[in-house]
Structures are given as structure tokens and as C-alpha cells.
Design an enzyme around this catalytic site. Structure first.
Site, PDB file in Angstrom:
ATOM      1  N   HIS A  40       0.833  -1.212   0.000  1.00 43.77           N
ATOM      2  CA  HIS A  40       0.000   0.000   0.000  1.00 43.77           C
ATOM      3  C   HIS A  40       0.868   1.263   0.000  1.00 43.77           C
ATOM      4  O   HIS A  40       0.509   2.271  -0.601  1.00 43.77           O
ATOM      5  CB  HIS A  40      -0.866   0.053   1.268  1.00 43.77           C
ATOM      6  CG  HIS A  40      -1.910  -1.000   1.367  1.00 43.77           C
ATOM      7  ND1 HIS A  40      -1.881  -2.011   2.306  1.00 43.77           N
ATOM      8  CD2 HIS A  40      -3.047  -1.196   0.654  1.00 43.77           C
ATOM      9  CE1 HIS A  40      -2.942  -2.770   2.173  1.00 43.77           C
ATOM     10  NE2 HIS A  40      -3.670  -2.308   1.178  1.00 43.77           N
ATOM     11  N   GLN A 157     -10.013  -6.479 -10.211  1.00 43.12           N
ATOM     12  CA  GLN A 157     -10.552  -5.238  -9.625  1.00 43.12           C
ATOM     13  C   GLN A 157     -10.035  -4.017 -10.392  1.00 43.12           C
ATOM     14  O   GLN A 157     -10.796  -3.097 -10.703  1.00 43.12           O
ATOM     15  CB  GLN A 157     -10.147  -5.150  -8.156  1.00 43.12           C
ATOM     16  CG  GLN A 157     -10.388  -3.786  -7.520  1.00 43.12           C
ATOM     17  CD  GLN A 157     -10.087  -3.762  -6.041  1.00 43.12           C
ATOM     18  OE1 GLN A 157     -10.876  -4.233  -5.250  1.00 43.12           O
ATOM     19  NE2 GLN A 157      -8.949  -3.190  -5.651  1.00 43.12           N
ATOM     20  N   SER A 189      -0.264  -8.977   1.267  1.00 41.64           N
ATOM     21  CA  SER A 189      -1.708  -8.839   1.383  1.00 41.64           C
ATOM     22  C   SER A 189      -2.055  -8.640   2.851  1.00 41.64           C
ATOM     23  O   SER A 189      -1.420  -9.233   3.724  1.00 41.64           O
ATOM     24  CB  SER A 189      -2.392 -10.120   0.873  1.00 41.64           C
ATOM     25  OG  SER A 189      -3.732 -10.168   1.313  1.00 41.64           O
TER      26      SER A 189
HETATM   27  O1  PAF Z   1      -8.504  -3.109  -2.865  1.00 43.32           O
HETATM   28  C1  PAF Z   1      -9.092  -2.646  -1.858  1.00 43.32           C
HETATM   29  O2  PAF Z   1      -8.495  -2.412  -0.805  1.00 43.32           O
HETATM   30  C2  PAF Z   1     -10.586  -2.383  -1.932  1.00 43.32           C
HETATM   31  O3  PAF Z   1     -11.237  -3.321  -2.714  1.00 43.32           O
HETATM   32  C3  PAF Z   1     -10.920  -0.946  -2.384  1.00 43.32           C
HETATM   33  C4  PAF Z   1     -10.451  -0.682  -3.811  1.00 43.32           C
HETATM   34  C5  PAF Z   1     -10.276   0.069  -1.455  1.00 43.32           C
HETATM   35  C6  PAF Z   1     -12.443  -0.743  -2.352  1.00 43.32           C
HETATM   36  O4  PAF Z   1     -12.958  -0.943  -1.087  1.00 43.32           O
END
Ligand code: PAF
Length: 284
Positions: A40, A157, A189
Site C-alpha cells: 500500500h 478489480q 496482502s
Molecule cells: O482493494 C481494496 O483495498 C478495496 O477493494 C478498495 C479498492 C479500497 C475498495 O474498497
């Protein structure tokens, strides 16, 4: 190292962004569900290199979890997350409550086809992408950033978010950040904390199978044979396999050798479901 400002309402978020916009400064958004790890933070680094200001969002979105999934167990580490964001030098965190995102009477959900119905995650989590798309559309519309950065680990996603941004004419650049891995190859993760030490030792098998299968396909081996061998290895390694598939990197439809493609896997070990993917070069 100053703490990021924490914004809890859409009005606060918009007020702060308006201040920056009034100075003609650009903003990048990094949407997350918290429990931040180095992956992140690498998205924030991309964001920082491409915009004047970085805003993380932290919201564990209930609508993307099915009733049998891990919504209540999902790790929540807000103070640690803010410390990591401060270290990166990002200025703000938007952390709405469920009531801010889904007030009484909320009644709109985005309905999807295209990459959201490619037969990958959607086959096993049929309500997941409607929840993701709805919350991401809301976050993008609330903030209207210049750029939003999402991890490639959630490859389907990312394709869904690119599609919805195009389809809804949102004037926002979507950037994908490469998957960060532990030293033994396991994709980072937030869910890795669920793994027992035995499961953690087994988990890197997924990445080994993916990279060996990608190399075999690139070397010209029969793809169906390569996939079947990979599926067997994953099952024999102690996983319950959901899928191992080779798909076109853009549409997520069937792959062909002359276009960029991706190998994608999802498998369960114990109570934890892991996903991962790697690229396969075009022209193989
Ligand atoms: O990947 C994630 O952490 C979630 O799916 C997101 C994109 C923040 C949506 O809640």
C-alpha cells in the site's frame, strides 16, 4: 514527520481538496481498506511522484464482503496506518464511517458486465465487484482526484475500476502499482496475517507455480497442459484451488500469444483465500 490530517466527512474532504485546487495543485487518491503494508505504501509512493498531494482513503467496505466472508475479522489498524502514511509524507486520510458512505435510505448499486464478469473472482464472489465498483465510484466522485492508484495484485478489480472510470466519463487517471512480494515470493496482502506458520510456509507455492507457468507458456508450451499441471501442483501443495487461468491482460477474456496476457490464481489454504497474478509477455 507530521501526522496526516484525518477527514471523516465528505464535506471535510471536499473543503480540503478545494483549498489545494484553488492553488492549482494536483491530488492523487490511494483507496484502501487499511491494514496497510509495504504494498500500500508503494502505491502512495507512485501517487506522490505524480501529484502535489496524496490522500489515502481507509474504509473497510461492508458491501464488498459476502455474509460468509471476513468483514468482521478484517484487520483494523488505524493508528499504525496513520503512522505509515505520515512516514511517507502523505498529507491526509479520508476515513468515513459506514453511515457516511451508506446513509439511511441508500439505494444505488453499480451494475457491471465486461471484466467484472470474466469468470474469475466473480465466479466465487458473485456480489463482490458490485460492492467494490459502488464504493470506488463514490470515493472517486467525492474526491475527484487527478489520479487514483490501485494495486495490480487485485488485477480483475483494477480492470473493473478502469472500465467504470471510462464508462462514467470520470476525468481521473487510473494507475496500477506492481505487486510487492515477501522475500520468498508471497504477494503482500492484508490477509496474510490470517495464515498459520505452516500455511505461511506453503503459501509461496502460488507465486512459484505462476512464474513457472508463465515461463513455460512464453517458451511455447501448450497452455492448457501448462495450466492443468499448475492446477495439480497447487492442489497437491495443500490448497483448495478456485482457479488458475490465462487471460488477456486488458479484457480478461481468453488470452492469445500475440497480446499481453496474465496468469491469475485464487486458492484457499485453511481459512484464508489468497489471490495472485503475473504477466506473460506478448509475442510468445
Ligand atoms: O482493494 C481494496 O483495498 C478495496 O477493494 C478498495 C479498492 C479500497 C475498495 O474498497
Amino acid at each position: 514527520m507530521s501526522q496526516p490530517m484525518v477527514l471523516n466527512t465528505v464535506a471535510d474532504l471536499r473543503r480540503q481538496l478545494a483549498r489545494w485546487r484553488a492553488r492549482r495543485e494536483t491530488v492523487a487518491l490511494v483507496p484502501t481498506m487499511g491494514a496497510l503494508h509495504a504494498g500500500h505504501i508503494s502505491l502512495g509512493t507512485i501517487a506522490k511522484s505524480r501529484a502535489d498531494h496524496v490522500v489515502y482513503t481507509i474504509f473497510v467496505n461492508p458491501t464488498q464482503f459476502a455474509p460468509n466472508e471476513d468483514f468482521s475479522a478484517y484487520p483494523r489498524t488505524f493508528a499504525d496506518d496513520c503512522a505509515k502514511i505520515a512516514e511517507l509524507g502523505a498529507e491526509a486520510v479520508f476515513a468515513p464511517t459506514p453511515a457516511v458512505m451508506y446513509p439511511e435510505g441508500f439505494a444505488t448499486t453499480i451494475s457491471l458486465t465486461g471484466p467484472a464478469t470474466a469468470g474469475l473472482e466473480d465466479r466465487f464472489r458473485p456480489t463482490h465487484f458490485a460492492g467494490v465498483a459502488t464504493v470506488v465510484a463514490k470515493l472517486l466522485i467525492q474526491a475527484m482526484p487527478d489520479l487514483a492508484v490501485f494495486g495490480e495484485k487485485d488485477f480483475q478489480q483494477l480492470a473493473v475500476i478502469r472500465q467504470l472510470t471510462r464508462d462514467l466519463d470520470l476525468p481521473i487517471t487510473i494507475a496500477g502499482g506492481p505487486t510487492l512480494r515477501e522475500a520468498d515470493g508471497l504477494a503482500m496482502s492484508s490477509r496474510n496475517v490470517y495464515l498459520s506458520s505452516e500455511e505461511r510456509a506453503t503459501a509461496p507455492l502460488l507465486q512459484r507455480v505462476l512464474s513457472e507457468a508463465a515461463a513455460a507458456i512464453q517458451a511455447g508450451e501448450d497452455a492448457e497442459h501448462v495450466l492443468n499441471y499448475g492446477r495439480e501442483r497447487i492442489a497437491q501443495g495443500g490448497f483448495a484451488l478456485d482457479y488458475l487461468e490465462w487471460r488477456d491482460a486488458k479484457s480478461l477474456g481468453l488470452a492469445s500469444r500475440n497480446k499481453a496476457s496474465r496468469l491469475l490464481v485464487a486458492a484457499r489454504i485453511g481459512k484464508t483465500r489468497l489471490i495472485d497474478n503475473v504477466g506473460v509477455a506478448a509475442g510468445v
